[in-house]
Structures are given as structure tokens and as C-alpha cells.
Design an enzyme around this catalytic site. Structure first.
Site, PDB file in Angstrom:
ATOM      1  N   VAL A 179      43.990  97.437  62.637  1.00 39.43           N
ATOM      2  CA  VAL A 179      43.881  96.998  64.022  1.00 39.43           C
ATOM      3  C   VAL A 179      43.215  98.041  64.926  1.00 39.43           C
ATOM      4  O   VAL A 179      42.812  97.714  66.047  1.00 39.43           O
ATOM      5  CB  VAL A 179      45.283  96.628  64.563  1.00 39.43           C
ATOM      6  CG1 VAL A 179      46.117  97.869  64.865  1.00 39.43           C
ATOM      7  CG2 VAL A 179      45.195  95.728  65.777  1.00 39.43           C
ATOM      8  N   TYR A 180      43.092  99.279  64.485  1.00 37.37           N
ATOM      9  CA  TYR A 180      42.500 100.311  65.336  1.00 37.37           C
ATOM     10  C   TYR A 180      41.029  99.981  65.607  1.00 37.37           C
ATOM     11  O   TYR A 180      40.207  99.939  64.694  1.00 37.37           O
ATOM     12  CB  TYR A 180      42.590 101.685  64.690  1.00 37.37           C
ATOM     13  CG  TYR A 180      43.985 102.253  64.561  1.00 37.37           C
ATOM     14  CD1 TYR A 180      45.051 101.735  65.280  1.00 37.37           C
ATOM     15  CD2 TYR A 180      44.244 103.319  63.720  1.00 37.37           C
ATOM     16  CE1 TYR A 180      46.333 102.252  65.159  1.00 37.37           C
ATOM     17  CE2 TYR A 180      45.517 103.861  63.594  1.00 37.37           C
ATOM     18  CZ  TYR A 180      46.565 103.322  64.310  1.00 37.37           C
ATOM     19  OH  TYR A 180      47.826 103.842  64.180  1.00 37.37           O
ATOM     20  N   ALA A 181      40.735  99.776  66.889  1.00 40.38           N
ATOM     21  CA  ALA A 181      39.372  99.442  67.322  1.00 40.38           C
ATOM     22  C   ALA A 181      38.798  98.300  66.494  1.00 40.38           C
ATOM     23  O   ALA A 181      37.626  98.311  66.121  1.00 40.38           O
ATOM     24  CB  ALA A 181      38.471 100.671  67.262  1.00 40.38           C
ATOM     25  N   GLU A 182      39.674  97.326  66.229  1.00 39.80           N
ATOM     26  CA  GLU A 182      39.276  96.091  65.529  1.00 39.80           C
ATOM     27  C   GLU A 182      38.596  96.373  64.193  1.00 39.80           C
ATOM     28  O   GLU A 182      37.605  95.743  63.825  1.00 39.80           O
ATOM     29  CB  GLU A 182      38.374  95.248  66.430  1.00 39.80           C
ATOM     30  CG  GLU A 182      39.065  94.800  67.706  1.00 39.80           C
ATOM     31  CD  GLU A 182      38.169  93.952  68.599  1.00 39.80           C
ATOM     32  OE1 GLU A 182      37.070  93.560  68.153  1.00 39.80           O
ATOM     33  OE2 GLU A 182      38.575  93.692  69.751  1.00 39.80           O
ATOM     34  N   GLY A 183      39.157  97.320  63.463  1.00 36.68           N
ATOM     35  CA  GLY A 183      38.651  97.607  62.132  1.00 36.68           C
ATOM     36  C   GLY A 183      37.595  98.689  62.067  1.00 36.68           C
ATOM     37  O   GLY A 183      37.271  99.181  60.981  1.00 36.68           O
TER      38      GLY A 183
END
Length: 324
Positions: free
Chosen positions: A60-64
Site C-alpha cells: 500500500v505504500y505509495a500505491e505499490g
């Protein structure tokens, strides 16, 4: 660099883990202060040069895009057999009823997507990012076991939950002969110590590695001046702003002890964590090379029992944050 076993496993990890939430595409996700690949590359390279072999990220960090950067840089600089890559699953990755959570469907889908972004055939540690109240824990644990048996993860871990939930997951795995969690990534630092009540004693008893996130409380234990992150990190503000006055008493003692040792506050705050049982490796979210060097220095600082008590005595109970 010092190394230790990850809990009751045979896996050797550095006593400092590089947290990679600070790397990604700033146009995606919740944080606008993250570093792109060009900016992140020298930091990851420095970590490797220092002997850090433990890297933590999440889908989920920065949408992958954090996983993409970590995967690209480690592929260029690291021997895959000597590094430990940890990632997580739970947060929403796409719209729709199955776009988040810890169902079998989500786990089987997201592990493959993480592997693709990380440019690797397996992750060393696959962690559930939060507890999923809408999925039976039996379904989650069996799916994680199957991920391990398929060779897509070597070990599994958990993060940010109540101790009774973690104990239930351990029991379900043991009862069914499934893979057990080897680690707990929880919220722990000198101004947030609620995990000492239940979670840390449980992890010590079960020989579970503790890899705390936010070891410097979003910089509040380390910095003396504002930074772009401190001014824009709304999640950190939600965690700490409400207790800032009470926490300042602890921060002042960190500063006092740092002066005594002729080091910076960051060194004392991390040294305290490194002395805390059963902490294995604090997750240091470095976005500057100097922050990695600070973490390395903390490894050599020895605190006496009296100094530890001096740091801990002003603490007051805090509202639970992180479990939800």
C-alpha cells in the site's frame, strides 16, 4: 553492523531495518514527502554498504511504487541470498469489494503483485498489515501457510493489533499445523509504550521478533527543527499531537541524556529501543544518509539501568493508536 535471529527462526537480520515507506511516487498515496527512485537509490545503497540486510515495505505504500523502487534498487546492488525483504498486505489496492483485506482471494492476488513489483520470486517476510475484522482468522492463516508452501514467502509476520488477536492467530496456526508468525511489527518508542502492557510480554514468551515502527515518533524524539515531513505528515500528527505536552517531559530527558553522552537525541532514542526486550530491529524510515549513520551510531551506545529508568519515568498512559 550487528546481526541477530528473527525471533525463533534461523534467519539472520541486521539490528537496524530500513523502513521504505519514504520511497515512492509522491503523486500517489497519502504522503507528499516521499523520495523517488533517483533520490532513494543512494540511501538504499548506503544501507547495504553499512551491512543492513533487512528492508521493510508494503504493497500500500505509495500505491505499490515503494515496492517498485525497493525491488529495482536491490536488484542492481544486492545479493538476493543475503538480503531480507519484508512486505505487507491489508490496505486497499483497488476499488471494489475485494480490493483490500486478508481474504484468501486478496492474499493470493496481492502476493503475486508484490513479487512482480519487487522483482523477486519470493519475499523473506510476508506480514499482515492490520487485523481484518471481516475475514475469519482461519482463512487468513491457511492462505498465508499456502503462500509459504508455494515458495512465495519464507516466513510470515503480523503488525499492529491487540495482543489477544495475535495470540488467537498463533493458536489457530498451531492447532492446524500451519505456519506461525515469527514477528510482530508494532508501534513502540519512548513516547508511546502501550505495547509493554500485553504485546511485548506475549512476544517474549512466544519467542516472537519485535520490529517496531515509528521508533523516533515521527521525528519528535530526534529533531529540533521542523522538516517537510513533520509539517505535512498528517498520520504522525494524529498519533502524537494530542499528547505533545506530556511527551515533552520525555523528550527533554532524551535531550539531557544525549548531552551527557555527547551524542544526538536520535542516538539515545534508538539506543533505548535496542535495549528493550524482545526488540529485534527498529524500523528506521531514513530519507537521508545521515539518518542511517545515526542509527548505526546508536548500536554502540550502552545505557545503564539507571539511565533507562531516567528516560522512562515521566511516561504517562496514551490512547491506543495503530491497531485500527
Amino acid at each position: 553492523m550487528d546481526y541477530t535471529k528473527l525471533g525463533n527462526s534461523g534467519l539472520d537480520v541486521s539490528r537496524i531495518c530500513l523502513g521504505c515507506m519514504g520511497f515512492g511516487d509522491a503523486s500517489k498515496g497519502h504522503h507528499r514527502w516521499v523520495l523517488d527512485e533517483e533520490q532513494a537509490r543512494p540511501i538504499i545503497k548506503k544501507a547495504l554498504d553499512m551491512g543492513i540486510n533487512f528492508f521493510d515495505t508494503a504493497n500500500v505504500y505509495a500505491e505499490g511504487t515503494s515496492e517498485e523502487i525497493v525491488g529495482a534498487v536491490l536488484k542492481d546492488y544486492a545479493n538476493r541470498d543475503e538480503i531480507v525483504i519484508a512486505t505487507k498486505i491489508h490496505g486497499r489496492m483497488h476499488q471494489g469489494p475485494n480490493g483490500a483485506g486478508l481474504s484468501r482471494k486478496a492474499i493470493m492476488s496481492e502476493i503475486d503483485k508484490s513479487l512482480q513489483r519487487l522483482k523477486t520470486d519470493y519475499v523473506d517476510l510476508y506480514q499482515i498489515h492490520r487485523w481484518d475484522y471481516s475475514t475469519p482468522i482461519e482463512e487468513t492463516m491457511e492462505a498465508l501457510h499456502d503462500v509459504v508452501k508455494a515458495g512465495k514467502a519464507r516466513y510470515i509476520g503480523a503488525s499492529a493489533m491487540w495482543a489477544w488477536q495475535f495470540q488467537k492467530a498463533l493458536h489457530v496456526a498451531e492447532k492446524n499445523g500451519w505456519t506461525r508468525f515469527v514477528s510482530m511489527q508494532d508501534h513502540l518508542n519512548l513516547i508511546y509504550r502501550e505495547e509493554e502492557r500485553e504485546m511485548l510480554p506475549l512476544c517474549k514468551e512466544e519467542k516472537i521478533a519485535v520490529i517496531p515502527y515509528s521508533p523516533l515518533a515521527g521525528g519528535r524524539l530526534a529533531r529540533e527543527v521542523a522538516t517537510p515531513r513533520s509539517e505535512t505528515d498528517e498520520i504522525a500528527k494524529q498519533k502524537y499531537d494530542a499528547t505533545a505536552d506530556a511527551d515533552q517531559l520525555v523528550v527533554d530527558r532524551v535531550a539531557s541524556l544525549a548531552e551527557k553522552h555527547n551524542v544526538h537525541r536520535v542516538h539515545i532514542a534508538l539506543a533505548w529501543l535496542l535495549h528493550k526486550e524482545p526488540v529485534t530491529a527498529p524500523i528506521v524510515g531514513a530519507t537521508k544518509i545521515s539518518q542511517l549513520e545515526d542509527a548505526e551510531t546508536a548500536l554502540s551506545i550502552q545505557l545503564t539501568p539507571e539511565e533507562i529508568s531516567f528516560l522512562e519515568d515521566p511516561y504517562v498512559p496514551h490512547r491506543i493508536v495503530g491497531h485500527f
